[in-house]
Design a protein around this motif. Structure first.
Motif, PDB file in Angstrom:
ATOM      1  N   LEU A   1      28.962  45.772  48.095  1.00 14.34           N
ATOM      2  CA  LEU A   1      29.805  44.949  47.232  1.00 14.34           C
ATOM      3  C   LEU A   1      31.274  45.325  47.401  1.00 14.34           C
ATOM      4  N   ASN A   2      31.546  46.597  47.514  1.00 13.13           N
ATOM      5  CA  ASN A   2      32.934  47.038  47.687  1.00 13.13           C
ATOM      6  C   ASN A   2      33.492  46.631  49.048  1.00 13.13           C
ATOM      7  N   LYS A   3      32.637  46.550  50.051  1.00 18.05           N
ATOM      8  CA  LYS A   3      33.084  46.031  51.351  1.00 18.05           C
ATOM      9  C   LYS A   3      33.485  44.559  51.220  1.00 18.05           C
ATOM     10  N   ILE A   4      32.720  43.828  50.413  1.00 18.43           N
ATOM     11  CA  ILE A   4      33.048  42.418  50.157  1.00 18.43           C
ATOM     12  C   ILE A   4      34.412  42.308  49.492  1.00 18.43           C
ATOM     13  N   LEU A   5      34.617  43.117  48.461  1.00 18.67           N
ATOM     14  CA  LEU A   5      35.835  43.006  47.659  1.00 18.67           C
ATOM     15  C   LEU A   5      37.069  43.535  48.384  1.00 18.67           C
ATOM     16  N   LYS A   6      36.891  44.239  49.489  1.00 17.18           N
ATOM     17  CA  LYS A   6      38.022  44.670  50.304  1.00 17.18           C
ATOM     18  C   LYS A   6      38.641  43.503  51.067  1.00 17.18           C
ATOM     19  N   ARG A   7      37.846  42.439  51.250  1.00 16.25           N
ATOM     20  CA  ARG A   7      38.352  41.273  51.973  1.00 16.25           C
ATOM     21  C   ARG A   7      39.379  40.543  51.110  1.00 16.25           C
TER      22      ARG A   7
ATOM     23  N   ILE B   1      41.412  37.859  49.044  1.00 17.03           N
ATOM     24  CA  ILE B   1      41.094  36.649  48.271  1.00 17.03           C
ATOM     25  C   ILE B   1      39.585  36.451  48.162  1.00 17.03           C
ATOM     26  N   THR B   2      38.896  37.520  47.817  1.00 13.70           N
ATOM     27  CA  THR B   2      37.447  37.458  47.630  1.00 13.70           C
ATOM     28  C   THR B   2      37.112  37.977  46.242  1.00 13.70           C
ATOM     29  N   GLU B   3      36.192  37.315  45.572  1.00 18.59           N
ATOM     30  CA  GLU B   3      35.789  37.729  44.228  1.00 18.59           C
ATOM     31  C   GLU B   3      34.289  37.584  44.075  1.00 18.59           C
ATOM     32  N   ALA B   4      33.748  38.182  43.023  1.00 21.69           N
ATOM     33  CA  ALA B   4      32.302  38.165  42.830  1.00 21.69           C
ATOM     34  C   ALA B   4      31.955  38.058  41.355  1.00 21.69           C
ATOM     35  N   LEU B   5      30.866  37.360  41.071  1.00 17.24           N
ATOM     36  CA  LEU B   5      30.275  37.334  39.732  1.00 17.24           C
ATOM     37  C   LEU B   5      28.990  38.145  39.828  1.00 17.24           C
ATOM     38  N   ILE B   6      28.984  39.299  39.169  1.00 19.55           N
ATOM     39  CA  ILE B   6      27.940  40.302  39.344  1.00 19.55           C
ATOM     40  C   ILE B   6      27.028  40.355  38.127  1.00 19.55           C
ATOM     41  N   ASN B   7      25.741  40.342  38.376  1.00 19.68           N
ATOM     42  CA  ASN B   7      24.749  40.433  37.311  1.00 19.68           C
ATOM     43  C   ASN B   7      24.341  41.895  37.163  1.00 19.68           C
TER      44      ASN B   7
END
Length: 366
Positions: free
Chosen positions: A158-164, A166-172
């Motif tokens: 998940l942190n690799k994703i958020l390093k990109r 203009i990327t965001e996440a909705l996490i359950n």
């Protein structure tokens, strides 16, 4: 679209509880603004649903769209108004029955606008996303739907994703199940996998109980997510669950690195709780004698203390106080009341008259 093999399935949609439906409502309200804002200066956007599901559910006796179909309908509306742009949707679903059901529902959404690309992936979300991040050095602006426990996508990934950019996440964050498993030696390895290590086992909050333990667990989870803004919405058990409605079932955590993203999500979530501004949902809203919602006077007092003798643009003020339980209209109302009481002045910059208040308009606190 990736085709799935033909297997028999039960035609009856899965039942969806109120406390699960709220996640879809949040997505339905957030995605149109997300596509409109980012699409105004990016030709290509991506959406990843890492636990896509069957695409359709039964809710209160009627069929309702699952998150993939919500995303498709949003994409179609967006591309109709933005010809020449591209929106790529990735739906990751390993369950064969859910794949077939989702494939049928996607077929009902056609024909697809030019620029809409849909990929139905029969893969494990962890393997798919890890491979994607290794193969694609730069993603287009992206939104991820993530469940790091029930459908394992570990926090390191998940942190690799958020390093990109203009990327965001909705996490359950499935607190109830995770909290139970934390005390069960037979399944504690699942938490090791989610966090990426076993450091969680050494935390003092595990010695506590009740709200203290829950708050400690939540804050520890949030501390492991490498995003500047982490805004959460509490979901409690509802009347259909055989658990007290006062207990937390899960948290939805919106993670982003841009203030406009968290402010937009706060606007979406604000009216959806059991009472406005609580960011807490149980599905039992029936009206209350005394509202526990945050009051505008509280906002006025906070701003007076924090910004005494300072001047600051309106949008910057909201960004600096993004974690307060108030939305734009409340900031505007509170500041205008304070002006009427000669506690501050407003210098129009973005607004054309002194009756407006937005953007770069300067707020001067006395």
């Amino acid at each position: 679209m990736t085709h799935t093999e033909s297997i028999p399935i039960d035609e009856s949609p899965l039942h969806l509880k109120k406390v699960s439906r709220i996640k879809h409502i949040i997505l339905q309200k957030y995605l149109p603004s997300w596509t409109r804002i980012l699409g105004s200066w990016n030709k290509r956007l991506c959406y990843f649903d890492c636990y896509a599901g069957p695409g359709i559910y039964e809710f209160e006796g009627k069929p309702v769209d699952g998150s993939p179909i919500i995303a498709v309908r949003t994409a179609k509306d967006y591309l109709t108004s933005n010809m020449g742009n591209e929106l790529v949707l990735f739906f990751v679903e390993k369950d064969k029955k859910h794949q077939v059901s989702l494939g049928k529902e996607l077929g009902k959404c056609g024909p697809y606008e030019q620029g809409l690309r849909i990929h139905l992936m029969s893969e494990d979300a962890r393997e798919f996303v890890s491979g994607l991040l290794d193969q694609v050095p730069n993603l287009a602006p992206s939104f991820f739907m993530v469940d790091p426990y029930g459908h394992p996508l570990s926090i390191p990934i998940l942190n690799k994703i958020l390093k990109r950019p203009i990327t965001e996440a909705l996490i359950n964050f499935m607190f109830y199940r995770i909290n139970m498993d934390a005390s069960n030696p037979k399944v504690q390895h699942h938490l090791d996998e989610m966090f990426g290590d076993d450091d969680w086992r050494k935390q003092d909050f595990l010695k506590e109980s009740g709200n203290v333990r829950e708050e400690g667990f939540l804050q520890y989870f949030l501390s492991k997510i490498n995003a500047k803004y982490k805004f959460f919405f509490r979901i409690r058990f509802d009347s259909e669950d055989c658990v007290s409605s006062g207990r937390t079932k899960y948290y939805l955590v919106h993670a982003s690195n841009h203030p406009k993203a968290v402010l937009l999500m706060k606007e979406v979530m604000w009216p959806l709780g059991d009472d406005e501004g609580l960011f807490d949902f149980s599905g039992r809203r029936q009206g209350v004698l005394f509202s526990p919602s945050p009051q505008e006077e509280d906002l006025q007092n906070f701003l007076t203390q924090r910004y005494h003798g300072k001047k600051i643009p309106f949008d910057t003020l909201r960004e600096e106080t993004w974690d307060l339980p108030f939305i734009e209209k409340q900031y505007r109302s509170a500041i205008k009341k304070m002006r009427n009481e000669n506690l501050l002045a407003i210098n129009p910059v973005t607004s054309k008259t002194d009756r407006g208040l937005k953007g770069q308009d300067l707020v001067l606190f006395y």
